[in-house]
Write a protein that holds these residues in place. Sequence first.
Motif, PDB file in Angstrom:
ATOM      1  N   UNK A   1      -6.099   2.226   8.283  1.00  0.00           N
ATOM      2  CA  UNK A   1      -5.261   3.218   7.610  1.00  0.00           C
ATOM      3  C   UNK A   1      -4.410   4.002   8.596  1.00  0.00           C
ATOM      4  N   UNK A   2      -4.870   4.144   9.846  1.00  0.00           N
ATOM      5  CA  UNK A   2      -4.028   4.787  10.861  1.00  0.00           C
ATOM      6  C   UNK A   2      -2.769   3.963  11.106  1.00  0.00           C
ATOM      7  N   UNK A   3      -2.911   2.645  11.134  1.00  0.00           N
ATOM      8  CA  UNK A   3      -1.754   1.767  11.279  1.00  0.00           C
ATOM      9  C   UNK A   3      -0.859   1.873  10.066  1.00  0.00           C
ATOM     10  N   UNK A   4      -1.456   1.919   8.868  1.00  0.00           N
ATOM     11  CA  UNK A   4      -0.674   2.057   7.635  1.00  0.00           C
ATOM     12  C   UNK A   4       0.190   3.312   7.696  1.00  0.00           C
ATOM     13  N   UNK A   5      -0.398   4.443   8.064  1.00  0.00           N
ATOM     14  CA  UNK A   5       0.354   5.696   8.084  1.00  0.00           C
ATOM     15  C   UNK A   5       1.515   5.632   9.073  1.00  0.00           C
ATOM     16  N   UNK A   6       1.294   5.048  10.253  1.00  0.00           N
ATOM     17  CA  UNK A   6       2.359   4.980  11.246  1.00  0.00           C
ATOM     18  C   UNK A   6       3.471   4.035  10.802  1.00  0.00           C
ATOM     19  N   UNK A   7       3.109   2.891  10.220  1.00  0.00           N
ATOM     20  CA  UNK A   7       4.140   1.958   9.766  1.00  0.00           C
ATOM     21  C   UNK A   7       4.918   2.518   8.583  1.00  0.00           C
ATOM     22  N   UNK A   8       4.255   3.256   7.728  1.00  0.00           N
ATOM     23  CA  UNK A   8       4.950   3.907   6.622  1.00  0.00           C
ATOM     24  C   UNK A   8       6.009   4.865   7.167  1.00  0.00           C
ATOM     25  N   UNK A   9       5.657   5.590   8.228  1.00  0.00           N
ATOM     26  CA  UNK A   9       6.632   6.491   8.835  1.00  0.00           C
ATOM     27  C   UNK A   9       7.800   5.753   9.453  1.00  0.00           C
ATOM     28  N   UNK A  10       7.524   4.602  10.094  1.00  0.00           N
ATOM     29  CA  UNK A  10       8.605   3.817  10.694  1.00  0.00           C
ATOM     30  C   UNK A  10       9.544   3.276   9.619  1.00  0.00           C
ATOM     31  N   UNK A  11       8.989   2.840   8.494  1.00  0.00           N
ATOM     32  CA  UNK A  11       9.807   2.262   7.424  1.00  0.00           C
ATOM     33  C   UNK A  11      10.498   3.328   6.573  1.00  0.00           C
ATOM     34  N   UNK A  12      10.103   4.593   6.708  1.00  0.00           N
ATOM     35  CA  UNK A  12      10.729   5.654   5.937  1.00  0.00           C
ATOM     36  C   UNK A  12      10.332   5.670   4.476  1.00  0.00           C
TER      37      UNK A  12
END
Length: 584
Positions: free
Chosen positions: A404-415
Motif C-alpha cells: 500500500x505504500x507503493x500504491x500511495x506513491x504511484x497514485x501521487x505520481x499519476x495524479x
Amino acid sequence: MKKPSDNDPNEYGIGDLLGLGRQSVRKNYYPALQQRIDELEQERNRYKWLFENALHGIFQANLRGGFLACNPAMARICGYDSAEQLQNRIIRLREQLFFSASEFDVLRQELLDRGSLNARETRFRRADQSPVDVAITMLRRPDLGPEVVETFVADISERVHARQRLEQLNAELEHRVLERTEALQNANVDLRYQIEEREKIEKELVVAKESAEEANRSKDKYLAAASHDLLQPLNAARLMVSALQESSLPEKEGRMVRQAHRALEGAEELLADLLDISKLDQQAMNPDFIHLDIDELVRDLGEEFVAVATNSGLEFRIRSTSAVVRTDQRMLARIIRNLLSNAFRYTQQGGVLLAVRVRSECVRLEVWDTGVGIAPEKLKDIFAEFHQVLPNGAGGRQGAGLGLAIVERMVGVLGCQIDVVSALGRGSRFTLTLPLTTAARFEKTRQPAAFSALREGFDGALVLVIDNEPSVLESMQALLERWGCEVMAVQGRDEALSELARTGKCPKAILADYHLDDEKTGFDAIHQVRKYLGQDVPGAIVTADRSDEVRTLLRAQYLPVLNKPVKPNRLRALLTSFVTTLST
C-alpha cells in the motif's frame, strides 16, 4: 562531490557542460546527446544515493581548511546529528578533526608527495572531544585545488579494541608462561600439565583472534545489492522450481518444491517492492502517459488472480465497462495488482470484487473484499511503509508492508486519488478515481497474461532462448521442455545465427535477455535473427532492467517485456499468444 543545483541560474547544468546551452546546438546534436544527458542524470542520481546512504563516511575537504562536503555516515562516525552540523562545526581539519595535529602533518605531507593514502589508521575527534579510531583512504584532487582531497572513512573502533584485547591476552599469556616455566623448573612432576594448559590457552587465543577478524571483515563489507545482480540468480531459481512443479514428484518432495516456490515468490515481491519504493522516493520513476481502455487492463489483471481465488477457496468477480483514461499503464497495473493482492491476503472467506464504474467526469475503480477489515482509527496508518495493521484473525504478519505504500506513491505520481472505507469483521473497499478522457483513438498494449485457458502443451514448438547467464539458460530450457517445447538455448546473437544455420530450423518464438555480453542487446539479437530468417518471428525481451529508458525503447519497437524473475504463468501465456498468432 557537490552537484550544481537545477534551480540556480548561476550554476551550469549537465546540458551546459555538454554544449547544449544554445538552441542551435540543441537542434543539431539533440538526438544523440539527449540520451547521454539522461544517462548522466541517472548516473548522477545513483551516485548521490550511494553517497548519502553509504555505510562508511565520505567527505571532500581542503587540507588547509575544513569540509567541502560530507555524507551522513561521516557525521555519525564523528558524533554529530547531521552532515550539515559537522560541516559547519569543523572549519580546520588539523585542529578540530584529527586527534593528533602532528599525525595530521605527517599524513598531509605524505599525501602531497604521493597523491594518495590507502587504508591508513588514525584517530578523529568526536563532537564530545573523545577519540574514535578510523581507517582512511585519501585521494588528492589537484583539479579542484592544490590541497583538495576526497576521503573514505571506516570506523574501526571494534577492530582496534579487539586488537588491544588480543595484545592484552598475549601479555597475560606470556606472564602466565613465565610463571609456569619458573614453576616447572622447581617441579618436574607438573611438566605435562603445564604444557597442556599452555596449549589450551593458545588454542583459545587463536579462536578468539579468528572470531575477531571474521567480525571485522563482516563489518567492513558493503551491502552492494544491484537489482540486476540480485534478480539474475533469483530468476534462474524461479524457473528451475517452476520446472520441478511441472514434474510428477512424490508428495513429500512436491510439498518441498511448493514451499520453495512460495519462498522465492516472497523474495521476489520484497525485492521488487524495495526497488520500487527506492525509485519512487528518489522521484526516478517517470510516468509514461497513454490513452487506454481500462476495461481491457482490468480483465487482463483479473485473469491473473483467478488461480489465486481458486487456491484460496474464495469467490472472485469482475464487473467492468469500457472507459478511456490517460495514465501510465504499468503503474496503474501495479496499483490494481497490489490492491487485489492485499484483498486476497486478508480475506479468509467470502470473496473479492473488482469493479469499474463510470461517472460523469471520472472513472472509479473499486476493490471490495469480505476480509477482516480495519479499525477506523488505524486507516491513516495503512499506507506507511513497513507497517501492517493486523486485526484479530489476520493470521499474523504477511509480506513486508510495502504494497500500500507503493500504491500511495504511484497514485501521487499519476495524479489520481485513492480512498478507503472499512469495517472490522466485514471487509474493506479501496476506490481509485481517475479522470475520464474522451479520445477517438488510444493505444492498446495487451499484456501477455490475457488468456483464460492455456494450452496443455506446445507440440514441440521450437523456442530460441538467448541469455548470457548459463544458469538462466539451463532453468529456462528445463521449464520450456516440461511444457513440450523444443528449446534452442544460446548465449548470444552470433551463436544463435550459427545454430540456426547449422540446424536449418525456424523458431516459433524468441526469448532474449536485454543485456548480453560485449555490450550487445537482446533487441539487436532478435532483429538479426529475423533478418537472417526473413520472417517476423514473434519475440520478447526478458530482463532485470526495469529502467524507464529500456521500457520506452522496447515499447517503441513493439516488443513485449517480461521482467525477471519471470512469472511462469505470464511466460506461458506469452508463448501461447505467439503460437496462436502463428497458427492463425
